[in-house]
Motif scaffolding. Sequence first.
Motif, PDB file in Angstrom:
ATOM      1  N   CYS A 223       0.814  -1.213   0.000  1.00  0.00           N
ATOM      2  CA  CYS A 223       0.000   0.000   0.000  1.00  0.00           C
ATOM      3  C   CYS A 223       0.850   1.266   0.000  1.00  0.00           C
ATOM      4  O   CYS A 223       0.390   2.323  -0.431  1.00  0.00           O
ATOM      5  CB  CYS A 223      -0.918   0.020   1.230  1.00  0.00           C
ATOM      6  SG  CYS A 223      -2.213  -1.230   1.209  1.00  0.00           S
ATOM      7  N   THR A 224       2.075   1.174   0.517  1.00  0.00           N
ATOM      8  CA  THR A 224       2.929   2.349   0.630  1.00  0.00           C
ATOM      9  C   THR A 224       4.319   2.035   0.116  1.00  0.00           C
ATOM     10  O   THR A 224       4.688   0.871  -0.105  1.00  0.00           O
ATOM     11  CB  THR A 224       3.044   2.828   2.094  1.00  0.00           C
ATOM     12  OG1 THR A 224       3.852   1.900   2.822  1.00  0.00           O
ATOM     13  CG2 THR A 224       1.677   2.941   2.751  1.00  0.00           C
ATOM     14  N   SER A 225       5.133   3.086  -0.060  1.00  0.00           N
ATOM     15  CA  SER A 225       6.500   2.897  -0.549  1.00  0.00           C
ATOM     16  C   SER A 225       7.427   2.362   0.531  1.00  0.00           C
ATOM     17  O   SER A 225       8.610   2.154   0.284  1.00  0.00           O
ATOM     18  CB  SER A 225       7.047   4.220  -1.095  1.00  0.00           C
ATOM     19  OG  SER A 225       7.042   5.221  -0.101  1.00  0.00           O
ATOM     20  N   SER A 226       6.893   2.142   1.755  1.00  0.00           N
ATOM     21  CA  SER A 226       7.707   1.560   2.825  1.00  0.00           C
ATOM     22  C   SER A 226       8.001   0.085   2.585  1.00  0.00           C
ATOM     23  O   SER A 226       8.881  -0.483   3.216  1.00  0.00           O
ATOM     24  CB  SER A 226       7.002   1.724   4.182  1.00  0.00           C
ATOM     25  OG  SER A 226       6.910   3.080   4.521  1.00  0.00           O
ATOM     26  N   SER A 255      -2.347   0.131  -5.433  1.00  0.00           N
ATOM     27  CA  SER A 255      -1.173  -0.445  -4.776  1.00  0.00           C
ATOM     28  C   SER A 255       0.093  -0.159  -5.558  1.00  0.00           C
ATOM     29  O   SER A 255       0.072   0.087  -6.771  1.00  0.00           O
ATOM     30  CB  SER A 255      -1.331  -1.964  -4.635  1.00  0.00           C
ATOM     31  OG  SER A 255      -2.396  -2.286  -3.792  1.00  0.00           O
ATOM     32  N   TYR A 256       1.207  -0.203  -4.830  1.00  0.00           N
ATOM     33  CA  TYR A 256       2.528  -0.151  -5.452  1.00  0.00           C
ATOM     34  C   TYR A 256       2.973  -1.571  -5.799  1.00  0.00           C
ATOM     35  O   TYR A 256       2.715  -2.513  -5.051  1.00  0.00           O
ATOM     36  CB  TYR A 256       3.563   0.427  -4.486  1.00  0.00           C
ATOM     37  CG  TYR A 256       3.614   1.931  -4.406  1.00  0.00           C
ATOM     38  CD1 TYR A 256       3.758   2.718  -5.543  1.00  0.00           C
ATOM     39  CD2 TYR A 256       3.570   2.574  -3.170  1.00  0.00           C
ATOM     40  CE1 TYR A 256       3.844   4.092  -5.458  1.00  0.00           C
ATOM     41  CE2 TYR A 256       3.661   3.959  -3.070  1.00  0.00           C
ATOM     42  CZ  TYR A 256       3.805   4.712  -4.223  1.00  0.00           C
ATOM     43  OH  TYR A 256       3.892   6.078  -4.140  1.00  0.00           O
ATOM     44  N   TYR A 266       2.486   2.379  -9.638  1.00  0.00           N
ATOM     45  CA  TYR A 266       1.097   2.148  -9.279  1.00  0.00           C
ATOM     46  C   TYR A 266       0.544   1.088 -10.225  1.00  0.00           C
ATOM     47  O   TYR A 266       0.802   1.130 -11.442  1.00  0.00           O
ATOM     48  CB  TYR A 266       0.262   3.418  -9.467  1.00  0.00           C
ATOM     49  CG  TYR A 266       0.481   4.488  -8.432  1.00  0.00           C
ATOM     50  CD1 TYR A 266       0.189   4.257  -7.090  1.00  0.00           C
ATOM     51  CD2 TYR A 266       0.938   5.748  -8.805  1.00  0.00           C
ATOM     52  CE1 TYR A 266       0.374   5.243  -6.141  1.00  0.00           C
ATOM     53  CE2 TYR A 266       1.126   6.749  -7.871  1.00  0.00           C
ATOM     54  CZ  TYR A 266       0.840   6.489  -6.535  1.00  0.00           C
ATOM     55  OH  TYR A 266       1.030   7.468  -5.602  1.00  0.00           O
ATOM     56  N   PRO A 350      10.996   4.850   2.590  1.00  0.00           N
ATOM     57  CA  PRO A 350       9.872   5.536   1.964  1.00  0.00           C
ATOM     58  C   PRO A 350      10.289   6.815   1.259  1.00  0.00           C
ATOM     59  O   PRO A 350      11.378   7.340   1.483  1.00  0.00           O
ATOM     60  CB  PRO A 350       8.945   5.830   3.144  1.00  0.00           C
ATOM     61  CG  PRO A 350       9.858   5.921   4.314  1.00  0.00           C
ATOM     62  CD  PRO A 350      10.948   4.928   4.057  1.00  0.00           C
ATOM     63  N   GLU A 364       3.279   8.228   4.903  1.00  0.00           N
ATOM     64  CA  GLU A 364       2.229   7.382   4.340  1.00  0.00           C
ATOM     65  C   GLU A 364       1.649   6.513   5.445  1.00  0.00           C
ATOM     66  O   GLU A 364       2.373   5.975   6.266  1.00  0.00           O
ATOM     67  CB  GLU A 364       2.788   6.488   3.235  1.00  0.00           C
ATOM     68  CG  GLU A 364       3.349   7.254   2.043  1.00  0.00           C
ATOM     69  CD  GLU A 364       4.040   6.328   1.055  1.00  0.00           C
ATOM     70  OE1 GLU A 364       3.539   6.201  -0.068  1.00  0.00           O
ATOM     71  OE2 GLU A 364       5.076   5.738   1.413  1.00  0.00           O
ATOM     72  N   LYS A 365       0.356   6.397   5.471  1.00  0.00           N
ATOM     73  CA  LYS A 365      -0.311   5.572   6.497  1.00  0.00           C
ATOM     74  C   LYS A 365      -1.259   4.585   5.841  1.00  0.00           C
ATOM     75  O   LYS A 365      -1.713   4.786   4.736  1.00  0.00           O
ATOM     76  CB  LYS A 365      -1.089   6.454   7.467  1.00  0.00           C
ATOM     77  CG  LYS A 365      -0.208   7.395   8.293  1.00  0.00           C
ATOM     78  CD  LYS A 365      -1.043   8.177   9.292  1.00  0.00           C
ATOM     79  CE  LYS A 365      -0.190   9.090  10.151  1.00  0.00           C
ATOM     80  NZ  LYS A 365      -0.993   9.870  11.110  1.00  0.00           N
TER      81      LYS A 365
END
Length: 365
Positions: A223-226, A255-256, A266, A350, A364-365
């Motif tokens: 969901c995030t770049s983390s 999503s990534y 994306y 991130p 990002e959360k």
Amino acid sequence: MKKELWFDGSVLSPEETGLITDATNRGYTTVILNKNQLKKVKVSNRVKKAIRISSIEEVEKFDKIDIFIVDNLSMAEQLINMNKCTAYYTTVNDRENMEKAADIRIPLNYLIIEFQDTTNIPLELILAKLQNDKVKVMKVVNESSDAIVAMGVMEVGSAGVIMKSKNIHEIVNLSNEIIKKEMKKMDLVECEVVEIKHLELGERACLDSTSIMSKTEGMIVGCTSSGGLLICSEVHYLPYMNTRPFRVNAGTISSYVWGPNNIVEYISDLEAGSKLLAVDINGDSRTVNVARVKSEVRPLILIVTRYKDVEIKAIMQDDWHMRVFSPEGKAVNITDLKPGDKVMGHCSEPGRHVGIKISETIIEK
């Protein structure tokens, strides 16, 4: 730097020219042809064609040739002045020839060297002297083992090799070894599941590739770049339908998904021809092409995991046949996951803008 892989088809008889097709189908990017083969042997447009010429007057006859090979420095200079891609071919069988090759200072595109002896010391010395030049040094080889060593000497190696063999096993082995060498390592970590949450309907996408994936391969989606989870390909048994070993049922369209060269895309931006990474449970990755992105509305599930102090999330289709990998490399149905379970994922620093890593504070959360 990606190594160049050439095949010398000019030495083949008419009955042997099928090896040229075999080579180009296995990733050889340039073929050397002789003048009689030009009209008789069909070569894909994605493959460069090279030819040896003995006079400048021949250049006009070969307007569709990408690389001209000569063994005369004066002709090489003329070709360079004509803005032709130029390769100088020489043989090294003693110290004098080695030093002559290393002392060439005209702006060649390629320096092709055929060594008489099996030692790579002459190649090392030539590479050392030419390290600040833009010329690409290509070694002529007959065996895949020699090619791999040549491309690795002095940590840099030759720019590529020219396979000059009629042995299909050597042709294939070299291609396979190059593929292995070009595989990149992705750092995979054990993530602990901290929350499972069933969501409403939403659009999720299946990523159909042009490659068959193994039972240990999948794609990294989050969901995030983390970071993201390593989601299995659909190569595992399904009781009600055939498997789809080319597919990863990846997750929501927002999503990534991780691609080559540290690019994260994306899912909604992907289309036929996009490039992604197929990653196995050991972190070995290879580039695959997207053939189709198939989006449909399905019930969704949020999987929240943690690695150290980093939270890694993925939203996937809420169905038991969706699978992620356990630390043991087993495919686990996501509907069986519960807090405390461990799954494999990738943790990333991130901060991305249009998929490219940037030094910027992003939350990002």
